[in-house]
Motif scaffolding. Structure first.
Motif, PDB file in Angstrom:
ATOM      1  N   LEU A 119      11.264 -10.594  -4.171  1.00 40.11           N
ATOM      2  CA  LEU A 119      10.462  -9.507  -4.708  1.00 40.11           C
ATOM      3  C   LEU A 119       9.019  -9.698  -4.272  1.00 40.11           C
ATOM      4  N   VAL A 120       8.431  -8.634  -3.722  1.00 41.56           N
ATOM      5  CA  VAL A 120       7.055  -8.673  -3.236  1.00 41.56           C
ATOM      6  C   VAL A 120       6.302  -7.457  -3.780  1.00 41.56           C
ATOM      7  N   SER A 121       4.984  -7.481  -3.654  1.00 45.54           N
ATOM      8  CA  SER A 121       4.148  -6.348  -4.094  1.00 45.54           C
ATOM      9  C   SER A 121       3.187  -5.969  -2.981  1.00 45.54           C
ATOM     10  N   PRO A 122       3.659  -5.281  -1.944  1.00 50.19           N
ATOM     11  CA  PRO A 122       2.791  -4.932  -0.817  1.00 50.19           C
ATOM     12  C   PRO A 122       1.839  -3.774  -1.105  1.00 50.19           C
ATOM     13  N   ALA A 123       2.049  -3.109  -2.240  1.00 47.92           N
ATOM     14  CA  ALA A 123       1.222  -1.949  -2.590  1.00 47.92           C
ATOM     15  C   ALA A 123       0.501  -2.220  -3.918  1.00 47.92           C
ATOM     16  N   SER A 124       0.795  -1.430  -4.945  1.00 49.07           N
ATOM     17  CA  SER A 124       0.152  -1.612  -6.245  1.00 49.07           C
ATOM     18  C   SER A 124       0.808  -2.724  -7.042  1.00 49.07           C
ATOM     19  N   HIS A 125       0.075  -3.219  -8.051  1.00 53.31           N
ATOM     20  CA  HIS A 125       0.640  -4.275  -8.890  1.00 53.31           C
ATOM     21  C   HIS A 125       1.574  -3.668  -9.935  1.00 53.31           C
ATOM     22  N   ARG A 171       7.412  -2.198  -6.552  1.00 52.03           N
ATOM     23  CA  ARG A 171       7.080  -0.790  -6.776  1.00 52.03           C
ATOM     24  C   ARG A 171       6.269  -0.281  -5.595  1.00 52.03           C
ATOM     25  N   GLY A 172       5.910   0.999  -5.644  1.00 49.83           N
ATOM     26  CA  GLY A 172       5.070   1.591  -4.611  1.00 49.83           C
ATOM     27  C   GLY A 172       3.623   1.619  -5.066  1.00 49.83           C
ATOM     28  N   GLY A 173       3.036   2.826  -5.083  1.00 48.92           N
ATOM     29  CA  GLY A 173       1.641   2.952  -5.470  1.00 48.92           C
ATOM     30  C   GLY A 173       0.782   3.217  -4.252  1.00 48.92           C
ATOM     31  N   TYR A 174       0.003   2.217  -3.848  1.00 52.24           N
ATOM     32  CA  TYR A 174      -0.810   2.342  -2.636  1.00 52.24           C
ATOM     33  C   TYR A 174      -1.160   0.964  -2.107  1.00 52.24           C
ATOM     34  N   GLY A 175      -1.188   0.837  -0.781  1.00 48.98           N
ATOM     35  CA  GLY A 175      -1.680  -0.382  -0.169  1.00 48.98           C
ATOM     36  C   GLY A 175      -0.875  -0.930   0.985  1.00 48.98           C
ATOM     37  N   SER A 176       0.364  -0.483   1.171  1.00 48.77           N
ATOM     38  CA  SER A 176       1.218  -1.061   2.214  1.00 48.77           C
ATOM     39  C   SER A 176       0.617  -0.917   3.607  1.00 48.77           C
ATOM     40  N   SER A 177       0.048   0.253   3.895  1.00 48.30           N
ATOM     41  CA  SER A 177      -0.473   0.483   5.246  1.00 48.30           C
ATOM     42  C   SER A 177      -1.689  -0.390   5.548  1.00 48.30           C
ATOM     43  N   ARG A 232      -1.156 -10.137  -0.294  1.00 50.39           N
ATOM     44  CA  ARG A 232      -0.005  -9.267  -0.055  1.00 50.39           C
ATOM     45  C   ARG A 232       0.543  -9.482   1.355  1.00 50.39           C
ATOM     46  N   LEU A 233      -0.350  -9.677   2.304  1.00 47.95           N
ATOM     47  CA  LEU A 233       0.051  -9.970   3.682  1.00 47.95           C
ATOM     48  C   LEU A 233       0.828 -11.274   3.746  1.00 47.95           C
ATOM     49  N   SER A 234       0.328 -12.295   3.080  1.00 49.72           N
ATOM     50  CA  SER A 234       0.976 -13.611   3.091  1.00 49.72           C
ATOM     51  C   SER A 234       2.388 -13.538   2.519  1.00 49.72           C
ATOM     52  N   ASP A 235       2.538 -12.832   1.394  1.00 42.65           N
ATOM     53  CA  ASP A 235       3.851 -12.719   0.761  1.00 42.65           C
ATOM     54  C   ASP A 235       4.839 -11.972   1.647  1.00 42.65           C
ATOM     55  N   PHE A 236       4.390 -10.876   2.245  1.00 42.01           N
ATOM     56  CA  PHE A 236       5.328 -10.084   3.055  1.00 42.01           C
ATOM     57  C   PHE A 236       5.685 -10.822   4.339  1.00 42.01           C
ATOM     58  N   PHE A 280      -7.878  -5.365  -8.434  1.00 44.37           N
ATOM     59  CA  PHE A 280      -8.102  -3.974  -8.813  1.00 44.37           C
ATOM     60  C   PHE A 280      -6.729  -3.323  -9.022  1.00 44.37           C
ATOM     61  N   GLY A 281      -6.399  -2.260  -8.300  1.00 39.16           N
ATOM     62  CA  GLY A 281      -5.096  -1.625  -8.498  1.00 39.16           C
ATOM     63  C   GLY A 281      -3.994  -2.178  -7.616  1.00 39.16           C
ATOM     64  N   PHE A 282      -4.347  -3.120  -6.748  1.00 42.65           N
ATOM     65  CA  PHE A 282      -3.387  -3.648  -5.788  1.00 42.65           C
ATOM     66  C   PHE A 282      -2.609  -4.842  -6.357  1.00 42.65           C
ATOM     67  N   GLY A 283      -1.488  -5.134  -5.730  1.00 42.20           N
ATOM     68  CA  GLY A 283      -0.687  -6.298  -6.104  1.00 42.20           C
ATOM     69  C   GLY A 283      -1.207  -7.547  -5.435  1.00 42.20           C
ATOM     70  N   GLY A 284      -2.486  -7.832  -5.638  1.00 43.26           N
ATOM     71  CA  GLY A 284      -3.151  -8.939  -4.978  1.00 43.26           C
ATOM     72  C   GLY A 284      -4.075  -8.428  -3.886  1.00 43.26           C
TER      73      GLY A 284
END
Length: 298
Positions: A15-21, A81-87, A61-65, A52-56
Motif C-alpha cells: 500500500l502506497v500514497s502517491p497522491a493525497s494522504h 486513495r487518489g486525490g492529487y499528487g501522482s503526476s 512519495r517518490l521513494s515509496d513508489f 499538507f494535503g499530500f501523502g508525504g
C-alpha cells in the motif's frame, strides 16, 4: 502489451500514497479484505505520512513508489486513495525494473496519471477500487470482480443499455480514466495514443461547464476522432453552476462526438461510485453495445 502475472494466495502486495494522504482509517478495512484473499499486505514506509494535503513530501512519495516498483517480492501495488499528487513524481520514477518484471498497479481518480503512463510502457494495469473505498455500501459486486480479475484473470460485465447509447461493437484496449487527469496529461509523455482504443471517461464534483470545456479540449486536440469506442462512467456530483450550459453530461459528450461511428456506452459502472468495476487498461477487450444491454468481456 505485457500483462503482469495473476496473484496467488501468499503473494505480498504493498500500500502506497502517491497522491493525497488517507483522511480516515477506512483503508484498514481494505487491508482486511486483501488479507481475506490470502495476500500479505505491506505498508510502505511513508504511506501514512502527511505533507499538507499530500501523502508525504514528493521525495517520500517518490521513494515509496520506487520501492514498490523495484522490490521483487511485491506482486501488486495498491495506492490507498487518489486525490492529487501522482503526476508530481511521475517523471522522476525509474520504470526499468518494472518493465522487465511487471506487477499490477490498481487505482483510479488521480491514479489515472500513473495508469496511462504505464500504458505508454506497454504494461497492463487496472482501473478499479482502492483500499480506501473497498468497503463502500453497494460495492460488493465490483470488489468481487476485482478479486476475480486479479486471481483468475476474468472480466465479464453486463449492464442494461441506456437510451442515449450509440450501438456497435469494438475489440481494443482501454485507456483513459478521470477526465480532469486526462486533460492534465495532454502534451506530456504520459498520455497514450487514443487512436484505435476504447476511451474511458469519468469524473466527480466538476461543474458542468468544466465538463464541457474538458471534453471540448479532447475534441479540439483530435483525441476523440479515431477511437474504437467510448465508455462513459460515473460523473458523480457534477452540476450546473452560475455559468449554465443547459446540457447534461451525456448531452455534452454526444455533442462533441457527433458524427463519430464508434459505440458509446453511458452510465457504465466505473469511477467515483460504489460499483466501480475494475477494467484492465492495455489488454484487448470486447465491447458490445446492444439495444438491450452493454457487454464487456475478455
Amino acid at each position: 502489451m505485457k500483462t503482469p502475472p495473476l496473484l496467488r494466495p501468499g503473494d505480498e502486495v504493498i500500500l502506497v500514497s502517491p497522491a493525497s494522504h488517507p483522511k480516515s482509517d477506512q483503508w484498514k478495512q481494505g487491508v482486511e479484505i486483501l488479507e481475506s484473499w490470502g495476500l500479505k499486505v505491506r505498508l510502505a514506509p511513508n504511506a501514512l505520512s502527511h505533507y499538507f494535503g499530500f501523502g508525504g513530501s514528493d521525495e517520500e512519495r517518490l521513494s515509496d513508489f520506487q520501492l514498490a516498483l523495484d522490490d521483487p517480492n511485491i506482486k501488486a501495488i495498491f495506492p490507498i486513495r487518489g486525490g492529487y499528487g501522482s503526476s508530481r513524481i511521475l517523471d522522476r520514477l525509474n520504470f526499468n525494473t518494472f518493465v522487465h518484471h511487471p506487477k499490477w498497479i490498481i487505482g483510479f481518480s488521480d491514479i489515472t496519471a500513473i495508469l496511462n503512463h504505464v500504458a505508454q510502457l506497454d504494461i497492463a494495469s487496472i482501473h478499479g477500487p482502492m483500499p480506501h473505498n473497498f468497503c463502500q455500501v453497494g460495492g460488493d459486486e465490483a470488489l468481487e470482480s476485482l478479486r476475480s480479475l486479479l486471481f483468475e484473470g476474468k472480466i465479464q460485465i453486463e449492464i442494461p443499455s441506456e437510451p442515449e447509447n450509440k450501438l456497435g461493437q469494438a475489440e481494443a484496449g482501454i485507456v483513459g480514466g478521470n477526465l480532469s487527469l486526462i486533460v492534465h496529461l495532454i502534451g506530456s509523455k504520459s498520455l497514450p495514443d487514443f487512436a484505435g482504443n476504447i476511451l474511458l471517461l469519468e469524473d466527480v464534483g466538476e461543474n458542468l461547464y468544466h465538463i464541457d470545456r474538458m471534453v471540448l479540449q479532447l475534441k479540439r486536440a483530435g483525441l476523440l476522432d479515431h477511437l474504437a469506442g467510448l465508455i462513459v462512467g460515473g460523473f458523480s456530483d457534477c452540476k450546473e453552476a452560475g455559468l449554465s450550459v443547459g446540457k447534461t453530461v451525456n448531452q455534452i459528450i454526444l455533442e462533441h462526438t457527433a458524427g463519430s461511428q464508434y459505440p458509446i456506452a453511458f452510465e457504465f459502472p466505473s469511477g467515483h461510485i460504489a460499483q466501480n468495476f475494475p477494467l484492465v487498461f492495455g489488454k484487448k477487450i470486447k465491447l458490445l453495445v446492444n439495444a438491450d444491454n452493454v457487454q464487456l468481456t475478455d
